[in-house]
Design a protein around this motif. Structure first.
Motif, PDB file in Angstrom:
ATOM      1  N   ALA A   5       0.908  -1.296  -0.052  1.00 32.02           N
ATOM      2  CA  ALA A   5      -0.037   0.030   0.061  1.00 32.02           C
ATOM      3  C   ALA A   5       0.936   1.338  -0.051  1.00 32.02           C
ATOM      4  N   ASN A 296      -3.603   5.012   9.597  1.00 36.24           N
ATOM      5  CA  ASN A 296      -4.236   5.076   8.108  1.00 36.24           C
ATOM      6  C   ASN A 296      -4.573   6.246   7.599  1.00 36.24           C
ATOM      7  N   GLU A 377      -6.272  12.341   3.609  1.00 38.85           N
ATOM      8  CA  GLU A 377      -6.258  11.162   2.709  1.00 38.85           C
ATOM      9  C   GLU A 377      -5.899  10.072   3.703  1.00 38.85           C
ATOM     10  N   GLU A 379      -6.640   5.691   4.377  1.00 35.80           N
ATOM     11  CA  GLU A 379      -7.383   4.225   4.085  1.00 35.80           C
ATOM     12  C   GLU A 379      -8.432   4.207   5.033  1.00 35.80           C
ATOM     13  N   TRP A 383     -11.026   0.993   1.466  1.00 40.24           N
ATOM     14  CA  TRP A 383     -10.814   2.106   0.251  1.00 40.24           C
ATOM     15  C   TRP A 383      -9.567   2.888   0.683  1.00 40.24           C
ATOM     16  N   ASN A 384      -8.785   3.341  -0.347  1.00 37.19           N
ATOM     17  CA  ASN A 384      -7.805   4.200  -0.344  1.00 37.19           C
ATOM     18  C   ASN A 384      -8.468   5.659  -0.832  1.00 37.19           C
ATOM     19  N   GLY A 457     -12.031   7.851  -4.261  1.00 32.90           N
ATOM     20  CA  GLY A 457     -11.403   6.736  -3.393  1.00 32.90           C
ATOM     21  C   GLY A 457     -11.408   5.535  -4.588  1.00 32.90           C
ATOM     22  N   ARG A 459     -10.544   1.098  -4.408  1.00 34.59           N
ATOM     23  CA  ARG A 459     -10.537  -0.141  -3.749  1.00 34.59           C
ATOM     24  C   ARG A 459     -10.262  -1.449  -4.667  1.00 34.59           C
TER      25      ARG A 459
END
Length: 881
Positions: A5, A296, A377, A379, A383-384, A457, A459
């Motif tokens: 990630a 995160n 910003e 995670e 979802w990022n 976002g 994912r």
């Protein structure tokens, strides 16, 4: 999984974060080292030197315009309004009522890298990304400080420049949970006078072609001493023009020439007085703070500020002055040179005077850009994502600092019996009044403010044979407000022969949402499908309390794919649609003064009362069209990359853009060539100083144009290691195949700018190339850069054939190709200290002769396509601690 990630990044042109690989879309990248090797001292210098860039605005156009030194990006010659400029992936406030960003707003010292997407991206970013995207990605999580300073200047006189910057970062996100970055830079550019360059120093320009001698006469009959224009009551009697000084002395005064179109008139050499590179200074500041909320999530805030102060100087002000019939001036300087029949029929007499005693016209424009973003910003579950609030503003204050006369003071001066516009020098009594008659002050302020919120976002979804499918979604809402106000002390009541700047207060909202799906169907083949909905609301005119235009919306999509049959070969392609909303002024602008035509024209309706005496620049006015609709596009790319070894790679991408519903204007050349057909392009203009009424050219936008652009972007990289060092070569270019568009007012009559100065007053070059070769021998590296653009057919001009002693109309010069060599040496004393020294235009190549008469007041060359500095030197020191 966490390590993976961390390595995921978002590449311009996609909302999905992934491991960085060569993707399905053509993205050119400029690293920090590539930026330094270029020797560019501004963002505009850096971007506009790329082979993929054509059709942009340069700062030198500020000479004689109200651009304020605005600079822009334009991909593939499609146009600056079709190229989206982003800062850290987000929009910033444009300059004006459209979406074009002034590159002076970008803080160069804070730039980490630049990504240029050379493919349409409306399906992701919305309106105005039809030609592509330029994304400036700024530094982050930096520790320590960097000091840098550059000084340079040409071998010849004028144009010296220097800059200094400091960048400081402290705090480590992982260890301290925060990072703060501050970057400040100051630039100064000194002026370059036309008189300091042989190719630009005069408006009366002798030249030879094919064994014949010609003269290109760009002088002006507005002069000191003045020329005279006499209009008659009989509509069949053409106005006459002459210079009394010439007829009385059998010769023209200093800095003037007998015009090629009228042997009884002298033309003033305006070009010799222009500053072809304006003086400027720039301050830019960027700061970003990031705080790690938890493992995160990061919260961030960034502020960018720039202040660009530019002063452009052009020839002294041309001012028409009414001369009363039977006055002393009329009886001495006009009447003797008229026939008895003409004297009996005189309607009006105008002295075409130039206020040389007031000095050059000097316009000082201060452009401020303020840009603020706060966001989160990181995670959330699978979802990022990133979300942010943006406030951004571009503001202009335009001031006159010399060369313009106060209205009443100048009227008092010309009412003085000692004032004589036909004299070569004014009396001491008149000279003493000039200082008090100078107008100095602001004439207008203007600003564009953008407020917006965005979120997106991505994912991973499910397994496919090639890996995980990924989803990206997002949306944004923005409101734009464009305001312009004339200064209360800078109106036509305050300034002689001046048109008050129009007032605007226009706003509109836009919103959109997108979805994107990445599907690796096999280990070697993946597809991405994206779609977007956008809505652009009607314009709210707050000055009239009316809504102008109507809401417009569009659905756009994009499909792209990459196939890697073997490790060393990649094949990729895309197909998509796009749209672009017209600017607010395109739709809602009232009828306003718009300066003058770029060229001199004969009267559109000869023998009528509103004609001027001879071929001249006519006044221009402009008006919006509330019925304009959004432009629509279809585009595709198809390309490949081959990398048989780490020492060699080659790639090429064919791209194609077709536009319909394109907004276009009847050009001045079209209108004056066929004034009967284009009668709606003409109106009347009342001259503020004399009250005389003349024809004026009316700029109107219509929605029926079509454009077809196609080309190939290509690049080649190779390197080889020797015992003494490493040699690296990078060759890139753009080869244009089509640059076609319909003539304004037509949807089926095509013309082209391909290697030809076309209706749009610019050239699309078939071949632009750049070669960068570096020999790295440890601490020392040497880089040679070669820039090439091919020759072209120049603008049509009226020239004087010396042997035949007559004018030749529609003469087109063949401008040769233009190649320059730059050299730079870099020496690293240690890890902290680096010195770069370089020479631009190593072989001192002068700009080729051009007879174009647009894009600024420079004469004899086209500043968009050749640098007037010629050979110049610079040295840069960089220290890190």
């Amino acid at each position: 999984m966490a390590d993976e990630a961390i390595q995921k990044v978002e590449i311009t042109g996609s909302s999905i974060k992934r491991i960085a690989v060569e993707g399905a879309l053509p993205v050119q990248r400029l690293s920090q080292e590539a930026i330094a090797k270029s020797g560019a001292t501004s963002v505009a210098d850096l971007i506009q030197a790329l082979p993929a860039m054509q059709g942009f605005t340069i700062g030198a156009v500020a000479a004689g315009s109200n651009s304020g030194g605005n600079t822009s990006a334009s991909l593939h010659g499609i146009g600056e309004t079709y190229t989206l400029v982003l800062l850290n992936g987000r929009r910033i406030a444009p300059q004006g009522s459209g979406t074009t960003v002034n590159l002076n707003a970008i803080p160069m010292s804070a730039v980490e890298r630049v990504e240029i997407l050379t493919d349409g991206a409306s399906a992701l970013y919305g309106s105005d990304a039809i030609a592509g995207v330029v994304n400036f990605i700024l530094k982050k999580n930096q520790q320590g400080a960097t000091l840098e300073a550059t000084y340079g200047g040409p071998e010849d006189k004028g144009g010296n420049a220097w800059n200094t910057s400091v960048t400081y970062g402290f705090g480590d996100l992982e260890e301290d949970r925060f990072n703060v970055l501050i970057s400040y830079r100051h630039d100064e550019q000194s002026k370059l006078k036309a008189s300091d360059r042989t190719f630009a120093k005069r408006s009366f320009l002798p030249f030879s072609r094919n064994g014949k001698d010609y003269i290109w006469d760009r002088t002006s009959t507005s002069a000191a001493p003045a020329g005279a224009t006499v209009a008659y009551n009989n509509p069949d009697s053409k106005s006459t023009a002459f210079t009394p000084y010439l007829l009385m002395n059998s010769g023209c005064p200093e800095n003037s020439y007998k015009t090629t179109s009228n042997a009884r008139a002298c033309g003033f050499d305006t070009g010799s007085t222009v500053e072809i590179v304006p003086q400027s200074k720039r301050d830019s500041l960027f700061t970003k703070g990031t705080y790690k909320l938890n493992d995160n999530l990061n919260a961030f805030a960034e502020v960018a500020y720039s202040r660009f102060d530019l002063t452009a100087r052009i020839a002294a002000n041309p001012i028409p002055i009414s001369i009363a019939k039977d006055s002393a001036l009329y009886n001495t300087y006009v009447s003797p040179y008229l026939t008895p029949a003409q004297r009996a029929d005189v309607k009006s007499v105008t002295a075409n005077y130039r206020t040389t005693d007031f000095g050059l016209r000097a316009s000082n424009t201060i452009t401020e850009t303020k840009h603020m973003v706060v966001g989160v910003e990181g995670e959330l579950g699978a979802w990022n994502f990133e979300s942010g609030l943006t406030w951004s503003q571009n503001a202009i204050d335009e001031r006159y600092t010399g060369g313009y006369a106060k209205n009443q003071a100048f009227k008092d001066m010309i009412a003085n019996p000692e004032f004589n516009p036909f004299a070569s020098k004014q009396s001491p009594a008149i000279q003493s009044q000039i200082a008090g008659a100078q107008f100095v002050g602001s004439i207008r302020t203007a600003s564009t403010t953008m407020r917006g919120v965005d979120t997106h976002g991505s994912r991973e979804l499910f397994d496919l044979p090639g890996g995980k499918a990924s989803l990206g979604i997002g949306g944004d809402y923005r409101t734009y407000r464009y305001e312009q106000s004339p200064d209360s002390n800078g109106t036509s009541k305050d300034i002689y022969n001046f048109n008050t700047s129009p007032a605007y207060d226009l706003s509109r909202d836009t919103y959109g949402a997108f979805v994107e799906l990445l599907a690796p169907l096999t280990k070697s083949f993946e597809m991405t499908v994206g779609g977007r909905y956008d809505a652009v609301k009607a314009i709210d005119d707050k000055l009239t309390n009316k809504t102008v235009g109507k809401k417009d919306s569009a659905n756009t999509y994009k499909v792209s794919a990459r196939w890697q049959p073997v490790q060393t070969v990649l094949i990729r392609g895309s197909y998509g649609t796009g749209f672009k909303a017209p600017s607010m002024l395109d739709i809602a602008q009232p009828l306003v003064n718009a300066g003058f035509t770029a060229k001199k024209f004969d009267c559109p309706y000869p023998g009528t009362q509103l004609c001027r005496a001879e071929a001249t620049q006519y006044n221009a006015v402009s008006q919006g069209n509330p019925d304009l609709q959004s432009e629509k596009s279809k585009q595709f790319t198809l390309g490949f990359r081959v990398e048989p070894s780490a020492a060699f790679s080659f790639g090429a991408d064919l791209w194609d853009v077709k536009l319909r519903n394109a907004v276009s204007e009847i050009t001045e050349e079209q209108a004056f060539a066929d004034p009967v057909k284009y009668a709606t392009s003409f109106t009347q203009y009342i001259e503020p100083s004399t009250g005389n009424t003349y024809y004026a050219f009316k700029k109107l936008s219509v929605n029926i144009g079509k454009k077809e652009y196609r080309g190939i972007d290509w690049d080649l990289s190779a390197n080889h290691k020797f015992d003494f060092g490493k040699l690296t070569a990078q060759l890139s270019g753009t080869h244009m195949l089509h640059a076609n568009y319909t003539k304004a007012g037509s949807d089926n009559v095509y013309t082209s700018n391909m290697d030809f100065f076309g209706d749009t007053n610019e050239v699309t070059f078939r071949n632009l190339m750049k070669l960068t070769t570096t020999l790295d021998t440890g601490r020392l590296s040497n880089t040679v850069t070669v820039n090439y653009r091919n020759g072209y057919t120049d603008a049509a001009a009226t020239v004087y054939d010396v042997a035949a002693q007559k004018e030749e109309k529609n003469f087109r010069l063949q401008v040769p190709s233009y190649t320059t060599f730059d050299w730079q040496a870099r020496f690293a004393f240690d890890k902290q200290t680096t010195i770069r020294a370089g020479i631009k235009n190593l072989f001192d190549r002068a700009p080729p002769l051009s007879l174009r008469s647009s894009s600024g007041h420079q004469i004899g060359f086209d500043p968009r396509y050749a640098d007037p500095m010629m050979r110049s030197f610079y040295i840069t020191g960089n220290y890190k601690f």
